[in-house]
Motif scaffolding. Sequence first.
Motif, PDB file in Angstrom:
ATOM      1  N   THR A  64       0.835  -1.192   0.000  1.00  0.00           N
ATOM      2  CA  THR A  64       0.000   0.000   0.000  1.00  0.00           C
ATOM      3  C   THR A  64       0.875   1.250   0.000  1.00  0.00           C
ATOM      4  O   THR A  64       1.796   1.354   0.807  1.00  0.00           O
ATOM      5  CB  THR A  64      -0.925   0.012   1.236  1.00  0.00           C
ATOM      6  N   GLY A  65       0.619   2.141  -0.930  1.00  0.00           N
ATOM      7  CA  GLY A  65       1.371   3.381  -1.032  1.00  0.00           C
ATOM      8  C   GLY A  65       2.547   3.318  -1.992  1.00  0.00           C
ATOM      9  O   GLY A  65       3.105   4.346  -2.353  1.00  0.00           O
ATOM     10  N   ASP A  66       2.962   2.106  -2.380  1.00  0.00           N
ATOM     11  CA  ASP A  66       4.042   1.956  -3.352  1.00  0.00           C
ATOM     12  C   ASP A  66       3.448   1.811  -4.745  1.00  0.00           C
ATOM     13  O   ASP A  66       2.344   1.291  -4.918  1.00  0.00           O
ATOM     14  CB  ASP A  66       4.899   0.728  -3.045  1.00  0.00           C
ATOM     15  N   CYS A  67       4.230   2.216  -5.745  1.00  0.00           N
ATOM     16  CA  CYS A  67       3.718   2.188  -7.112  1.00  0.00           C
ATOM     17  C   CYS A  67       3.943   0.857  -7.813  1.00  0.00           C
ATOM     18  O   CYS A  67       3.248   0.546  -8.768  1.00  0.00           O
ATOM     19  CB  CYS A  67       4.349   3.307  -7.926  1.00  0.00           C
ATOM     20  N   CYS A  68       4.913   0.076  -7.353  1.00  0.00           N
ATOM     21  CA  CYS A  68       5.217  -1.159  -8.067  1.00  0.00           C
ATOM     22  C   CYS A  68       5.959  -2.140  -7.165  1.00  0.00           C
ATOM     23  O   CYS A  68       6.356  -1.801  -6.053  1.00  0.00           O
ATOM     24  CB  CYS A  68       6.042  -0.861  -9.315  1.00  0.00           C
ATOM     25  N   VAL A  69       6.171  -3.346  -7.672  1.00  0.00           N
ATOM     26  CA  VAL A  69       6.846  -4.380  -6.893  1.00  0.00           C
ATOM     27  C   VAL A  69       8.313  -4.042  -6.648  1.00  0.00           C
ATOM     28  O   VAL A  69       8.868  -4.431  -5.616  1.00  0.00           O
ATOM     29  CB  VAL A  69       6.706  -5.775  -7.539  1.00  0.00           C
ATOM     30  N   PHE A  70       8.952  -3.300  -7.554  1.00  0.00           N
ATOM     31  CA  PHE A  70      10.348  -2.921  -7.325  1.00  0.00           C
ATOM     32  C   PHE A  70      10.463  -1.924  -6.182  1.00  0.00           C
ATOM     33  O   PHE A  70      11.404  -1.988  -5.394  1.00  0.00           O
ATOM     34  CB  PHE A  70      10.984  -2.368  -8.607  1.00  0.00           C
ATOM     35  N   CYS A  71       9.515  -1.009  -6.076  1.00  0.00           N
ATOM     36  CA  CYS A  71       9.529  -0.046  -4.968  1.00  0.00           C
ATOM     37  C   CYS A  71       9.215  -0.738  -3.632  1.00  0.00           C
ATOM     38  O   CYS A  71       9.682  -0.299  -2.593  1.00  0.00           O
ATOM     39  CB  CYS A  71       8.547   1.084  -5.247  1.00  0.00           C
ATOM     40  N   SER A  72       8.449  -1.813  -3.675  1.00  0.00           N
ATOM     41  CA  SER A  72       8.095  -2.534  -2.447  1.00  0.00           C
ATOM     42  C   SER A  72       9.130  -3.571  -2.026  1.00  0.00           C
ATOM     43  O   SER A  72       9.439  -3.682  -0.844  1.00  0.00           O
ATOM     44  CB  SER A  72       6.748  -3.247  -2.621  1.00  0.00           C
ATOM     45  N   TYR A  73       9.659  -4.325  -2.970  1.00  0.00           N
ATOM     46  CA  TYR A  73      10.489  -5.491  -2.628  1.00  0.00           C
ATOM     47  C   TYR A  73      11.879  -5.467  -3.246  1.00  0.00           C
ATOM     48  O   TYR A  73      12.657  -6.387  -3.020  1.00  0.00           O
ATOM     49  CB  TYR A  73       9.777  -6.779  -3.059  1.00  0.00           C
ATOM     50  N   GLY A  74      12.193  -4.442  -4.016  1.00  0.00           N
ATOM     51  CA  GLY A  74      13.480  -4.377  -4.695  1.00  0.00           C
ATOM     52  C   GLY A  74      14.522  -3.591  -3.932  1.00  0.00           C
ATOM     53  O   GLY A  74      14.210  -2.820  -3.019  1.00  0.00           O
ATOM     54  N   THR A  75      15.770  -3.791  -4.324  1.00  0.00           N
ATOM     55  CA  THR A  75      16.871  -3.047  -3.726  1.00  0.00           C
ATOM     56  C   THR A  75      16.975  -1.643  -4.304  1.00  0.00           C
ATOM     57  O   THR A  75      17.593  -0.767  -3.698  1.00  0.00           O
ATOM     58  CB  THR A  75      18.207  -3.782  -3.963  1.00  0.00           C
TER      59      THR A  75
END
Length: 76
Positions: A49-60
């Motif tokens: 929630t609040g992140d735009c994509c999976v890289f912003c949530s789970y990426g380095t």
Amino acid sequence: MQNKPNTPQIRSVITCPHCKAAALEHMPLDACQWFYRCNSCNELLTPKTGDCCVFCSYGTIPCPPVQLGDSCRKPA
């Protein structure tokens, strides 16, 4: 090797929050990726929630649009 100014990095390591597997992945330059299937446990990841994509949530490294100061444009 360093990137030139305004040149986003296009690779990020995504770590699955379910099984903790990590994978180096390429990011789209002009869009945010909303889904990612873990190659280890097959879980489908979506942004927090609040992140735009999976890289912003789970990426380095965050996605290229965010690196350049833009908001997300469209799902990849």
